[in-house]
Design a protein around this motif. Structure first.
Motif, PDB file in Angstrom:
ATOM      1  N   GLU A  75       0.836  -1.198   0.000  1.00  0.00           N
ATOM      2  CA  GLU A  75       0.000   0.000   0.000  1.00  0.00           C
ATOM      3  C   GLU A  75       0.872   1.248   0.000  1.00  0.00           C
ATOM      4  N   LEU A  76       0.512   2.203  -0.842  1.00  0.00           N
ATOM      5  CA  LEU A  76       1.157   3.511  -0.874  1.00  0.00           C
ATOM      6  C   LEU A  76       0.189   4.528  -0.282  1.00  0.00           C
ATOM      7  N   ARG A  77       0.700   5.350   0.632  1.00  0.00           N
ATOM      8  CA  ARG A  77      -0.096   6.437   1.208  1.00  0.00           C
ATOM      9  C   ARG A  77       0.726   7.709   1.133  1.00  0.00           C
ATOM     10  N   LEU A  78       0.110   8.774   0.624  1.00  0.00           N
ATOM     11  CA  LEU A  78       0.746  10.079   0.543  1.00  0.00           C
ATOM     12  C   LEU A  78      -0.077  11.072   1.351  1.00  0.00           C
ATOM     13  N   LEU A  79       0.592  11.894   2.127  1.00  0.00           N
ATOM     14  CA  LEU A  79      -0.039  13.011   2.824  1.00  0.00           C
ATOM     15  C   LEU A  79       0.710  14.271   2.411  1.00  0.00           C
ATOM     16  N   TYR A  80      -0.024  15.237   1.865  1.00  0.00           N
ATOM     17  CA  TYR A  80       0.587  16.496   1.431  1.00  0.00           C
ATOM     18  C   TYR A  80       0.094  17.614   2.323  1.00  0.00           C
ATOM     19  N   GLU A  81       1.003  18.238   3.050  1.00  0.00           N
ATOM     20  CA  GLU A  81       0.657  19.378   3.889  1.00  0.00           C
ATOM     21  C   GLU A  81       0.998  20.640   3.109  1.00  0.00           C
ATOM     22  N   HIS A  82      -0.044  21.296   2.618  1.00  0.00           N
ATOM     23  CA  HIS A  82       0.139  22.427   1.721  1.00  0.00           C
ATOM     24  C   HIS A  82       0.915  23.571   2.377  1.00  0.00           C
ATOM     25  N   GLU A  98       4.258   6.822   2.800  1.00  0.00           N
ATOM     26  CA  GLU A  98       4.253   5.554   3.524  1.00  0.00           C
ATOM     27  C   GLU A  98       4.083   4.423   2.529  1.00  0.00           C
ATOM     28  N   VAL A  99       4.873   3.383   2.696  1.00  0.00           N
ATOM     29  CA  VAL A  99       4.706   2.148   1.925  1.00  0.00           C
ATOM     30  C   VAL A  99       4.613   1.014   2.931  1.00  0.00           C
ATOM     31  N   SER A 100       3.485   0.306   2.890  1.00  0.00           N
ATOM     32  CA  SER A 100       3.230  -0.795   3.824  1.00  0.00           C
ATOM     33  C   SER A 100       3.199  -2.109   3.069  1.00  0.00           C
ATOM     34  N   GLY A 139      11.588   6.263   8.782  1.00  0.00           N
ATOM     35  CA  GLY A 139      11.594   5.230   9.798  1.00  0.00           C
ATOM     36  C   GLY A 139      10.700   4.065   9.421  1.00  0.00           C
ATOM     37  N   VAL A 140      10.541   3.161  10.367  1.00  0.00           N
ATOM     38  CA  VAL A 140       9.747   1.941  10.169  1.00  0.00           C
ATOM     39  C   VAL A 140       8.828   1.798  11.374  1.00  0.00           C
ATOM     40  N   TRP A 175       8.249   4.680   6.193  1.00  0.00           N
ATOM     41  CA  TRP A 175       7.787   6.023   5.867  1.00  0.00           C
ATOM     42  C   TRP A 175       8.971   6.967   5.702  1.00  0.00           C
ATOM     43  N   ALA A 176       8.718   8.028   4.958  1.00  0.00           N
ATOM     44  CA  ALA A 176       9.723   9.073   4.767  1.00  0.00           C
ATOM     45  C   ALA A 176       8.996  10.407   4.620  1.00  0.00           C
ATOM     46  N   GLN A 177       9.611  11.460   5.118  1.00  0.00           N
ATOM     47  CA  GLN A 177       9.052  12.800   5.012  1.00  0.00           C
ATOM     48  C   GLN A 177      10.025  13.709   4.291  1.00  0.00           C
TER      49      GLN A 177
END
Length: 162
Positions: free
Chosen positions: A75-82, A90-92, A128-129, A140-142
């Protein structure tokens, strides 16, 4: 009289999708992430877009190569904080083996692989993991927060002949 107002961008945008744990799935994840960022107003070829492309490519490739469990997707999850112009990736996957962020180093120069997490370490602001609900883990990575792009300013892109 009806007046229209410009709506401020959403504070946080979220995208989640599953992909097959294959090389094609990893490639689709990267292309889908770039398309999603474009839809959110992050221009292709911008530093943020390029950083996210590399993070998704490396984390998705690791999920396909090292996190593969037959019959399971990643699963790929993206969060964009404008406001911060930052993306959380995140990749799970469902494989129990976890990478150790404290040992992300470059592989031997002659090795065919082993550079993915060292690249993530080099370009991510943090990574991190974590455990996830159900089997497996989330890597995950930011990106580092930056000034958001100015929508009134034209974007300059390098055009390279094909």
């Amino acid at each position: 009289m009806k007046t229209s107002q410009v709506q401020p961008p959403l504070a946080v945008r979220e995208f989640t999708h599953t992909f097959p744990t294959t090389r094609l799935g990893a490639s689709l994840a990267r292309r889908t992430a770039m398309s999603t960022l474009g839809d959110w107003g992050v221009p292709p070829g911008s530093p943020l877009s390029d950083t996210v492309a590399l993070l998704v490519a490396e984390l998705a490739a690791n999920a396909a190569r090292h996190g593969r469990v037959p019959g399971r997707n990643f699963e790929l999850r993206l969060l964009y904080e404008h406001a911060a112009n930052a993306v959380h990736v995140e990749v799970s996957d469902t494989h129990p083996r976890r990478p150790d962020p404290t040992t992300a180093t470059m592989a031997d120069p002659d090795a065919d692989g082993g550079r993915g997490l060292a690249l993530v370490e080099a370009i991510a602001h943090r990574w991190g993991v974590e455990d996830r609900t159900g089997p497996g883990k989330t890597v995950w990575a930011q990106t580092k927060p930056t000034d958001p792009p100015d929508p009134t300013r034209p974007q300059l892109h390098d055009h390279h002949p094909a």
